[in-house]
Enzyme design. Sequence first.
Site, PDB file in Angstrom:
ATOM      1  N   SER A 211      -0.019   0.936 -15.528  1.00 39.02           N
ATOM      2  CA  SER A 211      -0.131   1.281 -16.943  1.00 39.02           C
ATOM      3  C   SER A 211       0.706   2.532 -17.240  1.00 39.02           C
ATOM      4  O   SER A 211       1.920   2.503 -17.064  1.00 39.02           O
ATOM      5  CB  SER A 211      -1.609   1.482 -17.298  1.00 39.02           C
ATOM      6  OG  SER A 211      -1.806   1.455 -18.688  1.00 39.02           O
ATOM      7  N   ASP A 237       1.145  -4.112 -14.827  1.00 43.39           N
ATOM      8  CA  ASP A 237       0.545  -4.504 -16.097  1.00 43.39           C
ATOM      9  C   ASP A 237       0.841  -3.562 -17.257  1.00 43.39           C
ATOM     10  O   ASP A 237      -0.073  -3.133 -17.973  1.00 43.39           O
ATOM     11  CB  ASP A 237      -0.970  -4.682 -15.949  1.00 43.39           C
ATOM     12  CG  ASP A 237      -1.502  -5.700 -16.964  1.00 43.39           C
ATOM     13  OD1 ASP A 237      -0.878  -6.761 -17.099  1.00 43.39           O
ATOM     14  OD2 ASP A 237      -2.529  -5.423 -17.619  1.00 43.39           O
ATOM     15  N   HIS A 364      -6.885  -5.881 -16.502  1.00 44.15           N
ATOM     16  CA  HIS A 364      -5.803  -4.896 -16.631  1.00 44.15           C
ATOM     17  C   HIS A 364      -5.593  -4.098 -15.346  1.00 44.15           C
ATOM     18  O   HIS A 364      -4.461  -3.789 -14.981  1.00 44.15           O
ATOM     19  CB  HIS A 364      -6.119  -3.952 -17.789  1.00 44.15           C
ATOM     20  CG  HIS A 364      -5.123  -2.854 -17.982  1.00 44.15           C
ATOM     21  ND1 HIS A 364      -3.762  -3.091 -18.119  1.00 44.15           N
ATOM     22  CD2 HIS A 364      -5.276  -1.497 -18.044  1.00 44.15           C
ATOM     23  CE1 HIS A 364      -3.127  -1.941 -18.274  1.00 44.15           C
ATOM     24  NE2 HIS A 364      -4.012  -0.960 -18.223  1.00 44.15           N
TER      25      HIS A 364
END
Length: 411
Positions: A211, A237, A364
Site C-alpha cells: 500500500s 496491492d 488488501h
Amino acid sequence: MSDLQRAFARTHLARLPPDAPPVFDEREERDESQDEALPLPPESPNDSSSSASSTSSTGTIVPSPSQKLFERPRSSGIKSRSAPLPWDDFFAQSLSFRQTTPSGTISHHAYLTPPTSSGPLIVTHHGAGSSGLSFAAFTSELLKLLPSAGVLSLDARGHGETSVTTSSGSSPSAQDLSLTTLAQDLAFVVNAVKGHMKWTTLPDIVLIGHSLGGAVVTEVAHERLLGNALLAYGVLDVVEGSAMDALSSMDTYLSTRPRSFPSLASGIEWHLKSRTIRNTTSARVSVPSLLLESKVTDKWSWRTDLGATKPFWEGWFVGLSKKFLESRGGKLLLLAGTDRLDKELMIGQMQGKYQLQVFPESGHFIQEDQPAKTAQIVADFYRRNDRGGLVLPPKVDDLIKQGKLKPAEHK
C-alpha cells in the site's frame, strides 16, 4: 441371547471394579479439546491443526488414573486465537537508530534477520497505520524458501516503535510524512543496518512495499537512493488509479472502525472478525504493534492517527504508475484483484514491463492474508533477478586473447 450366555456375562461383569474408568477414543478426545482451545477460522492458511496430523492411536485405550488423560486443560494454558505473539518468534533482532534532523530527532525502529554469506536482503515497508510486523508471518515463510536471505522490516515514522521528537515542540501528529521524507527514512535505515552489521558494501536488495509502502519503495527505486545495490522491487496491492479513487472514502472508513478496545485480545479479534486481516497468526503478531494502552482509561487506542495524515494522502500516490514502470530494476506487482489495474499499468503489463500476480482469495493485506503464497512469489521473483545466476557470454576481446577466436571471425 441364551440363558447360558446371560449367566456367563453376569459372572464376568460382576468381577469388574465398580470405579473402572470408561474407555474412549483418543482421537475424539484430542479433537474435541483442540476445538475448544483453538477455534481457528477455516480461512487461515497457516492452520496446521488437522485431525489427520497424528497417525498414532487408531484404537481405544484404557488409561490409568494417574495419567489424568480425562482432565481438561486449564484456561491459562490455552492459547486462544486472540493471544498476542512475540516479535522474536519471527525476527532475530530488534534495532533502533537515532537520527538528528533540523526539525527534530527520530528514533528509527526496525526488525532484522541478517542474511548469511552472499544472500540478498529483502527490505519491507508497511502501509499507512500498520507496522513492520505486518511482514512477520511473510518473513517466516520466506526464510524457509531462501535460507541465505535476510529480511529488514522497518517501522515508518509515527508507526510502530519509531518515534519523533520535534525541536519546535509541535505534536507528533504534525510530523512530516511526505513521500520524499519516507523514502529518505528507508534509505537511512538500510545504511544504518549496513554500519550495524559492519558490511563493507550493501548486499543485493529487493524492496517490497505494501500500500503506502509500495509508493515508498517505488520512490526509493525511482530516485536511486540505494544505488546499484537495488536489484528489484515489488508493490503489494496499490496502484495509482484505484488508490486515488479510494481516498474519497477514507474518512468514512476511519469513522466506522472502533476508536479503542478493552484489551489487546479484543483488538486482534476485531481485525479477524471484520476480515481486515484474514490470517490468525499474522493478526496475533501484527495487531499489538498497532495499539497503545492508555494509563488513564486502561483501553487500547490506535497508535497512529490516520486522520492526521490526510494532508499527505494525495502526494503518496500521484505519479505512482509512471514511476513504477520507469524505474530501474526488476518489477513485481501483487494485487488482490485485476480490477485494481489502471490504464497505464494495463499497457505496461501487456508490454511485459513487470511481473503481475493476482490473489483473488486475499484481502488488501496480501502479505498477511496469504504469507506463504506471497513468500513463494517473492522468492521466485528474486531468483529470476539474481545477478549471481546470470551467465553472460564472453567478450570478443577476451576470446581473441585466449586464441579461441580470430579477429576476422566475429565480423
